[in-house]
Design an enzyme around this catalytic site. Structure first.
Site, PDB file in Angstrom:
ATOM      1  N   SER B 264       0.849  -1.184   0.000  1.00 50.34           N
ATOM      2  CA  SER B 264       0.000   0.000   0.000  1.00 50.34           C
ATOM      3  C   SER B 264       0.885   1.233   0.000  1.00 50.34           C
ATOM      4  CB  SER B 264      -0.857   0.048   1.280  1.00 50.34           C
ATOM      5  OG  SER B 264      -1.709  -1.048   1.383  1.00 50.34           O
ATOM      6  N   SER B 302      -3.541  -3.363  -2.651  1.00 47.65           N
ATOM      7  CA  SER B 302      -2.904  -2.116  -2.244  1.00 47.65           C
ATOM      8  C   SER B 302      -3.917  -1.146  -1.662  1.00 47.65           C
ATOM      9  CB  SER B 302      -2.223  -1.490  -3.470  1.00 47.65           C
ATOM     10  OG  SER B 302      -1.143  -0.673  -3.089  1.00 47.65           O
ATOM     11  N   ASP B 304      -4.081   2.484  -1.428  1.00 43.94           N
ATOM     12  CA  ASP B 304      -3.443   3.698  -1.918  1.00 43.94           C
ATOM     13  C   ASP B 304      -4.359   4.872  -1.622  1.00 43.94           C
ATOM     14  OD1 ASP B 304      -1.738   1.761  -2.808  1.00 43.94           O
ATOM     15  OD2 ASP B 304      -2.117   2.057  -4.935  1.00 43.94           O
TER      16      ASP B 304
END
Lengths: 386, 386, 386, 386
Positions: B264, B302, B304
């Site tokens: 991440s 991830s 983000d």
């Protein structure tokens, strides 16, 4: 090991539950409030098969105690979409009507389309402890595994109980969250001043947990829609019950001097209809319309956050590659939307009907919605069902 | 009282900081990586006046220890928009590129347009403890007040360090969060395996905290844009440095067997340009473009998540009624957008350049980006700046 | 009946198409630009089975003509997810990187999860005429039916061609939209100054329509991802081709005096992977990362709007009640995300490579990206593939 | 030059307006429907200073005519935030409760925070012609300029009138849009079967245009909030008027056989309170709560799309660099939220009260809400105000 206070609280909560079970409290329908649609057998979110609800209710100390010590008027509520023994996720989506609140875990609900674990509800200043406790509970139950390769992004929501509870005393402990999870059950759901709703205020009456459900006609698929609210929002003046201006007719004993729409409401919608996340987001958005019927204008200080999930399509999160799921056509959503609006409308009133008068920190006193007066007003407006 | 282990960790962190200060590590620019635009004096988020950053770095145990005991490779990073002594909020907005992560407090950032407190970054399973600790820190500092009438919805983000850190040991404690807050400072920012970034992995090299800044031309307002990342994302194959396929040229010693874009990245963007939330959301969205330059494809695993704030318009949250603020015209946003993209691109590379090889749980070893090899590859592609 | 000018334009377009077919233009790969991943047989969005693309190209008048008369440098491009003979919808989702543009029909795409008809792309001031023309085309083709009980919310997007085209002359007519629909075909897709892309500018070179595709490994499901762009965005200085700062190395003959990121880009992503709308939104968001690789910072004046659809699950919109569909597990999305990033990166370069120098209104001249110079620069940076 | 039919329609509309002006129709309040809060002098959106509203009403042919010829029961409504002679933009934001509808121009409203031009409302299949006509009108009025360097992204919304109107005959022409713009005025606003609302149906009664306003207490800033709706949604059974189940009490003569919540509602909210886009989005979201009070459940087929703007901060869009604007503190939003809910609730009822019985295509007949019966039902429920 749990601290003595918490143990007592838990025991106390269990005792209270038993007492409540022995002497069932009337619900809004029992008082003659007219609601539309057909509820499920428990008129509760647990009418959606698999859904379990558990509460930890923490009540101790009287109103004279000090910040950091008590009094304690708080707790934790757990909603488990597939029950406490399942690690299977459900399709889910969320919506914010007004964002002055917290629901953790929602960025992943939004992007994955799944709710992977329980929905927890507590007070504003205990979201963190409950969140990490859910991870610990999952680890102990083998999910994520002991290698730590999985992660968890628990969904924990809150409303603020600092008018009655010593919220800055941080009285909710990890074991309280775990007790709510481990004691979750199907069947009737305790309402009012229980679990996360213990110290809540709704339309300037005592609020808390409320629930309701609707069963669709067989021609509409026969699905069930269940709603659970932790109700802590609203101004007295705007409160409508079945369209009747009940709040304005019972102006006495407002909790706060100013009749603002402070507080918040967390709403959980469950259904067994096979909906995908795009559709569940639309369901979550309909909660607003149910609150509109009850008179809400969603004040600036309100955290009005809703999550909806579908218990259909078990195993979807764990499936590999391309795999079949069931989906309801958009054309068939209307009865589900309407059921969501109606069950939301009723769950809020149920919360107020169930919650009795409570005294808390600084001797703040919040009255329960008076049942007799409610019936009088409904009758005056020709809306008393029985 | 903090537990002994935590005290040692904190002392250890302080000692490490001192050591780092004494022997400055090269940054990406020092190695000849070409970046566009003019950085501020520290090439750090703290170049935006008022912004302070603090880290608590928790490192203990070797790779042979067991789950629940250690080894510990984690920590907390605090970014304070107006410094630790201010209770004034900043205009803010957030954006999610991929939602497999957590940033608490964002529903209220979204609706209020304000960030009221620090941005905290830690590991995935310690978000809760850090969140509640921030409330405790605010209470002790008189905000919210002792009557408990105010509430707090802290912003706490995370990336997952379970490949190196005993994440299910829950080693971050409230005092670690508070130390990060209390030790926050302006000036140079420690990078690499520090604070929340201690156990992170980026493009299969050791990752962690990175920062960068840009100063706009006077004709564009002379504003500063600063970026701080906690960098834990990315596949090796896709990594580009200044457009050069560096990852593919250094295929050795990948952290994981599979070269996925797991992990991440949390990104904090600060500016002193007078932007309102609508504009800050657009700034936050530009972070994606900076990551695109570095080769990210934002994998399913991830988280983000980006937040942007403006330190202009002090006092706006506390003002009563209608009050004046300053706003930049939309026509003048382009240099700020470009600065955001460029500073993001650089901050990620700075994180990798600063973080050295680390061994953690189960003797997992993650190599630091080799500086000499990086220079070689850049030279091969005619992109070495010096 | 079409007006004479339009008929000529259409004939002209057909003639141009024929000419183009006879003498195939080189594409970016043919010039030695290195791209990752395996394209489909046409390296075009039409590699996704069922997808058809049609263009109407309107070119008439020289640069000396007046506003309202010409010169005309515009057109319409139609992307039909299941071809022009199907009335079946596709699952879809959209995303806005920067909103200075238009894509009609998106509120219903968002809520229904379906794209029910073509994606049309034209110039900014002709969105309306194209939109209503699509409804007329559907009515004539029996959808909606003649009773008028159905409705249609066409998806029509745009970029601004007023630097070369007499945009306020409103030269696009309903028959131009219909011609684009009726002439849509599978197989190779015309690129550059054709269809809606006729008068567009990209990174201060001549831009327009570009396309590309990727075929996934069999182990990743063997799905195809196709991208089509109408490319009208970007500053010269920021342009990167395969990571190489090509724009800065070819600074000559910028279209505008100021090197801003004006203009816009519309991106259509198609796949045969069985994705539901939640997943397609994530795919659409990845387009940003492809543009990031090409150096975009998405200026304030840019309308960067993306739509993604899946041709799997035919018949889903018409199914009654609960019905089965196929869904790909989230765990398998990474190759699709990466393919989207890569195909976007390439489609933009393909648009510039295909579009030659054009002179338009007020004798504005925009040069095509010089192929030889592009190869020189790539070679200088050791990135020429052949 | 306008075609004869349109000219006649326009003349007809003017004649009708004159007739209406001569004999004022009762509004919901005049019939004794109790609403809360204090309306402005016209109880209309035009109570917000500067706002002008214009209608073009197209009515021709009887119910026996054929598709493509008529009958015509449609039109265009224009809402101009600063009147028809201003080119200044307003801060704005939008929200979708259910997306089965169209409002063009919203991606730029969302990102810019500005509404730069009128809000137009028409029928579903005429959005395009109205959109491009607005650009033409702007061009002729010098905005965008004749060089074509500016562009325009008009906001045009719709609801579906195909049950009464020959919608696939495309009877709305550019000159109809321009007439609505040019005839816009301040003061009282025509309601019911006028403008874009001409052929609309609401809760299975005849619907159309409705409006209402609220003036805040001086202590709350004394601001005005105005609402205009084009009302075409709702099921009869769910209709509540001031909380009373009026729809169920008047079950006769439903427009459609099935009592679904089809149709749509477009809502425009105007205020002179100095709100920024973040705040205006929250205002737009409150429209849902007003519709909730009226009983809406926002069916799948409904396009419930809302836009809110503030007439404060004139000149903000044209200002250069950093410039001062006024903003209301979030703490002061509650009265504006409540006013929005109340004015929405009333505007919908006003639309139904104003619209009389209409016969249209295929001799479909839709009855107006019977005034006497409405008063009877309110009296029965003790809710008749006078």
């Amino acid at each position: 090991m749990p601290k003595p206070q918490a143990v007592i609280s838990v025991i106390c909560a269990i005792a209270l539950s038993t007492a409540l079970a022995a002497q069932p409290k009337p619900r809004a329908r029992d008082l003659g409030v007219p609601f539309d649609g057909v509820p499920g057998p428990n008129n509760a979110i647990t009418d959606v098969k698999g859904v379990e609800v558990g509460h930890t209710t923490l009540i101790s100390g009287d109103g004279s105690l000090k910040v950091g010590v008590g009094p304690v008027r708080t707790g934790v509520t757990a909603v488990l979409p597939r029950g406490k023994n399942s690690t299977d996720a459900v399709f889910a989506a969320w919506f914010t009507l007004n964002g002055n609140g917290e629901m953790t875990g929602t960025t992943w609900v939004e992007d994955s389309g799944f709710l992977d674990g329980p929905v927890m509800i507590t007070n504003t200043h205990s979201v963190g402890v409950v969140r990490d406790a859910v991870i610990g509970w999952k680890v102990r139950n083998g999910h994520p595994d002991m290698e730590g390769y999985w992660w968890s992004l628990p969904v924990v929501a809150e409303t603020w109980d600092g008018y009655l509870n010593d919220i800055n005393g941080f009285h909710v402990k990890p074991e309280d969250a775990i007790h709510a999870l481990d004691s979750a059950h199907s069947g009737p759901v305790e309402e009012g001043s229980v679990g996360g709703g213990t110290g809540m205020i709704c339309n300037q009456f005592k609020g808390g947990i409320g629930t309701s459900s609707r069963v669709l006609d067989a021609k509409d698929g026969g699905y069930t829609v269940g709603v659970l609210v932790q109700c802590n929002y609203g101004s007295r003046d705007e409160l409508r019950v079945a369209g009747v201006p009940v709040g304005r007719e019972i102006p006495e004993h407002k909790a706060y001097e100013q009749d603002q729409d402070t507080g918040s409401i967390i709403v959980v919608v469950a259904t067994d209809a096979p909906l995908i996340p795009t559709q569940l987001k639309r369901v979550a958005r309909r909660v607003s319309l149910g609150l509109g019927r009850d008179g809400s204008y969603s004040g600036d200080g309100s955290g009005d956050i809703f999550i909806a999930f579908s218990t259909a399509n078990g195993g979807a999160v764990a499936a590999k590659g391309a795999h079949p799921i069931n989906v309801l056509t958009n054309d068939a959503l209307d009865p589900i939307f309407l059921a969501t609006v109606r069950a939301t409308e009723e769950a809020v009133i149920n919360a107020m009907v169930a919650a009795g008068t409570m005294t808390g920190i600084n001797n703040h006193k919040v009255i329960g919605l008076p049942h007799d007066k409610l019936r009088e007003v409904l009758k005056e407006y020709n809306r008393l069902a029985k």
